[in-house]
Design a protein around this motif. Sequence first.
Motif, PDB file in Angstrom:
ATOM      1  N   GLU A 288      64.217  50.438   6.088  1.00 48.62           N
ATOM      2  CA  GLU A 288      65.037  49.245   6.321  1.00 48.62           C
ATOM      3  C   GLU A 288      64.629  47.945   5.659  1.00 48.62           C
ATOM      4  O   GLU A 288      65.381  47.194   5.642  1.00 48.62           O
ATOM      5  CB  GLU A 288      64.559  49.022   8.110  1.00 48.62           C
ATOM      6  N   LEU A 289      63.453  48.050   5.229  1.00 44.04           N
ATOM      7  CA  LEU A 289      63.197  46.738   4.502  1.00 44.04           C
ATOM      8  C   LEU A 289      63.252  46.720   2.997  1.00 44.04           C
ATOM      9  O   LEU A 289      63.471  45.244   2.404  1.00 44.04           O
ATOM     10  CB  LEU A 289      61.394  46.613   4.504  1.00 44.04           C
ATOM     11  N   VAL A 290      63.498  47.636   2.347  1.00 44.95           N
ATOM     12  CA  VAL A 290      63.883  47.691   0.910  1.00 44.95           C
ATOM     13  C   VAL A 290      65.314  47.756   0.358  1.00 44.95           C
ATOM     14  O   VAL A 290      66.073  48.387   1.414  1.00 44.95           O
ATOM     15  CB  VAL A 290      63.100  48.788   0.337  1.00 44.95           C
ATOM     16  N   SER A 291      65.520  47.198  -0.714  1.00 51.05           N
ATOM     17  CA  SER A 291      66.994  47.278  -1.242  1.00 51.05           C
ATOM     18  C   SER A 291      67.046  48.700  -2.339  1.00 51.05           C
ATOM     19  O   SER A 291      68.078  49.023  -2.483  1.00 51.05           O
ATOM     20  CB  SER A 291      67.290  46.136  -1.954  1.00 51.05           C
ATOM     21  N   ARG A 376      61.705  47.454  -3.875  1.00 49.37           N
ATOM     22  CA  ARG A 376      62.033  46.253  -4.333  1.00 49.37           C
ATOM     23  C   ARG A 376      62.688  45.794  -2.992  1.00 49.37           C
ATOM     24  O   ARG A 376      63.588  46.697  -2.272  1.00 49.37           O
ATOM     25  CB  ARG A 376      63.513  46.445  -5.236  1.00 49.37           C
ATOM     26  N   LEU A 377      62.225  44.632  -2.141  1.00 50.99           N
ATOM     27  CA  LEU A 377      62.581  44.264  -0.791  1.00 50.99           C
ATOM     28  C   LEU A 377      63.737  43.470  -0.598  1.00 50.99           C
ATOM     29  O   LEU A 377      64.251  42.883  -1.712  1.00 50.99           O
ATOM     30  CB  LEU A 377      61.425  43.521  -0.296  1.00 50.99           C
ATOM     31  N   LYS A 378      64.571  43.599   0.379  1.00 56.06           N
ATOM     32  CA  LYS A 378      65.686  42.949   0.648  1.00 56.06           C
ATOM     33  C   LYS A 378      65.077  41.573   0.958  1.00 56.06           C
ATOM     34  O   LYS A 378      65.998  40.575   0.400  1.00 56.06           O
ATOM     35  CB  LYS A 378      66.354  43.189   1.971  1.00 56.06           C
ATOM     36  N   PRO A 380      62.042  39.259  -0.550  1.00 58.28           N
ATOM     37  CA  PRO A 380      60.869  39.634  -1.398  1.00 58.28           C
ATOM     38  C   PRO A 380      59.802  38.641  -0.954  1.00 58.28           C
ATOM     39  O   PRO A 380      58.727  39.063  -1.204  1.00 58.28           O
ATOM     40  CB  PRO A 380      61.704  38.818  -2.850  1.00 58.28           C
ATOM     41  N   GLN A 381      59.962  37.470  -0.055  1.00 59.55           N
ATOM     42  CA  GLN A 381      58.872  36.751   0.268  1.00 59.55           C
ATOM     43  C   GLN A 381      57.914  37.593   1.278  1.00 59.55           C
ATOM     44  O   GLN A 381      56.887  37.136   1.601  1.00 59.55           O
ATOM     45  CB  GLN A 381      59.190  35.446   1.092  1.00 59.55           C
ATOM     46  N   GLN A 382      58.579  38.657   1.760  1.00 55.95           N
ATOM     47  CA  GLN A 382      57.636  39.425   2.729  1.00 55.95           C
ATOM     48  C   GLN A 382      56.541  40.185   1.924  1.00 55.95           C
ATOM     49  O   GLN A 382      55.626  41.094   2.541  1.00 55.95           O
ATOM     50  CB  GLN A 382      58.227  40.231   3.520  1.00 55.95           C
ATOM     51  N   ALA A 383      56.600  40.499   0.585  1.00 54.20           N
ATOM     52  CA  ALA A 383      55.864  41.428  -0.300  1.00 54.20           C
ATOM     53  C   ALA A 383      54.229  41.093   0.107  1.00 54.20           C
ATOM     54  O   ALA A 383      53.611  42.137   0.273  1.00 54.20           O
ATOM     55  CB  ALA A 383      56.095  41.108  -1.834  1.00 54.20           C
ATOM     56  N   PRO A 384      53.851  39.980   0.198  1.00 57.86           N
ATOM     57  CA  PRO A 384      52.311  39.758   0.523  1.00 57.86           C
ATOM     58  C   PRO A 384      51.878  40.609   1.641  1.00 57.86           C
ATOM     59  O   PRO A 384      50.756  41.038   1.915  1.00 57.86           O
ATOM     60  CB  PRO A 384      52.142  38.427   0.255  1.00 57.86           C
ATOM     61  N   TRP A 385      52.867  40.163   2.903  1.00 58.58           N
ATOM     62  CA  TRP A 385      52.266  40.661   4.001  1.00 58.58           C
ATOM     63  C   TRP A 385      52.560  42.141   4.264  1.00 58.58           C
ATOM     64  O   TRP A 385      51.623  42.929   4.652  1.00 58.58           O
ATOM     65  CB  TRP A 385      53.496  40.091   5.165  1.00 58.58           C
ATOM     66  N   ILE A 386      53.497  42.638   3.440  1.00 62.25           N
ATOM     67  CA  ILE A 386      53.837  44.338   3.479  1.00 62.25           C
ATOM     68  C   ILE A 386      52.482  44.773   2.637  1.00 62.25           C
ATOM     69  O   ILE A 386      52.068  46.012   3.166  1.00 62.25           O
ATOM     70  CB  ILE A 386      54.976  44.538   3.060  1.00 62.25           C
ATOM     71  N   VAL A 387      52.239  44.378   1.536  1.00 62.83           N
ATOM     72  CA  VAL A 387      51.077  45.039   0.913  1.00 62.83           C
ATOM     73  C   VAL A 387      49.832  44.838   1.639  1.00 62.83           C
ATOM     74  O   VAL A 387      48.906  45.712   1.750  1.00 62.83           O
ATOM     75  CB  VAL A 387      50.877  44.187  -0.496  1.00 62.83           C
ATOM     76  N   PHE A 388      49.513  43.579   2.410  1.00 68.13           N
ATOM     77  CA  PHE A 388      48.309  43.593   3.131  1.00 68.13           C
ATOM     78  C   PHE A 388      48.450  44.719   4.129  1.00 68.13           C
ATOM     79  O   PHE A 388      47.315  45.314   4.450  1.00 68.13           O
ATOM     80  CB  PHE A 388      48.229  42.100   3.811  1.00 68.13           C
TER      81      PHE A 388
END
Length: 497
Positions: A288-291, A376-378, A380-388
């Motif tokens: 649901e989070l990725v494009s 690749r996220l819908k 992109p600013q969420q990337a650091p949190w999701i990787v954490f």
Amino acid sequence: MQTAYTVVSEKPVEVWIPGKLLEDRLDAEFYQPVYLRTVEALKSAGFPLRPLQKLSSYKSRVYWGIKGLDEPISSTHIPYIRPNEATDDGWIEYDDLTTIERHWANDMPGALVQPGDLLVEVKGNARKVHVVREDVPSLTFVSGSMYRFVPKNDVDVHYLWAYLTSQTCQTLKERLMSNSIIKWINPDDICQMSVLVPPRPLQTYIGAKVRLAEQCRRNGRELDQETEGFFDRILKRLSPTSNSVQTNAIEPSEIVTERLDAKFYQSIYIDIERYIVTHPEGYKTIGELVSSISNGVEYRDFVADGIPYLTVGNIRDGRLDLENAPKIPNDPSIPERGKIKANDILIVRTGSIGQSAFVRIDDSEAIISSHFIRLRLKQPQQAPWIVFFLNSWAGKLLQERITYGAVQPQIGQELLMGLPIPNIGADNSKYISAIVQKQYMLFDKATKLTKAAKADVEALIEGRLDVAGIMDGRLQPPTWPSIQQELSLTKSVSEPV
């Protein structure tokens, strides 16, 4: 400077050596021109050369047969340092060490390390060197693949680290390698290896950068613990179910895949997934989070100078190591799925499962191998949190659950798309993202500082270092306050209420 040897032929290599240059090694490889030029450069540097054993006491005894154990530190097991535990920066996470049986502490006391010791890898590529820190656990044992030296007071141990990891010293260590199958350096040779010993102010100037790199890594680890503690408080971390549980009851609605193997339904995995999907703030699946989602590409035409080709070995601590990645040509036929851009997420899909990284702007020139899944996220600013989250205890368990393959664990795209990510709220995820990015800046700075220290060693040997400026105090190394200001570390990020 007039050379005392003559290169008769480059291909094949033939060198005429006068008798005065012969040492106790008579193998032709020992006298290759690159080694002779390195020795010549050191002799021409204008500073004393002393054997390593004159600057430090050799303590270790060689013993190759000890195997690390997957056992916690206890009254029966002590920590065990191996070369692969050290980063190229010389950092070792003492909390992550394997162990060995405690009786080795009595059988080989010379291999028990103390703060300030210098551990030098002497097997394989012999690149890793580690200065033992004050926080080392008591009764920590070092592998036979690393020799233990206790530096004397008249030398800066962190200067020694920079010298022993410099390109010049790496060439010296390669020269000392013996054995045709597994290369290694014997104790007598490493003890006699020449060390350039400049005046103490020059040693201190270079060593200060290595000490600051340690400070950066230490503070990065403290931030890591801060975010982990914050995350645990948000998620109210579960106590893992005992792995000894052999049976588990599940609801029919929880069988949402074709997987019917017992491993997939172990209690430790079921518990964490149930907990996340019933989280009060809700959750979303990765799908649901990725494009878009894709695997990387296979490429084997490596070159000396080209585009970085990221493999599983080039990811650590949530960051990508482009400098040490193999290089491939700038090939226009590389499919788009192998290319990355800022804020993409890379997930290791084969081998070392449980490692993820987000792509930063400086990383976006690289190509990724097929051993990565690219998200690749819908947003992109969420990337650091999701990787954490993916690198957290919870994320690793969820990834471990969906692996398949008896020999080499792998993750498939379909099951990964169903992996749940808890919704912790915008303020909480922004807070974690900000701390994670500060942590990565500190790790990056540590790498730059150690590179600078090694570059100073090369400049010292080649006569390019501003010796006069350092000696009279006009040239100063960076300080911790200056680094804090450079990285804006003094600007605190308030924890959400």
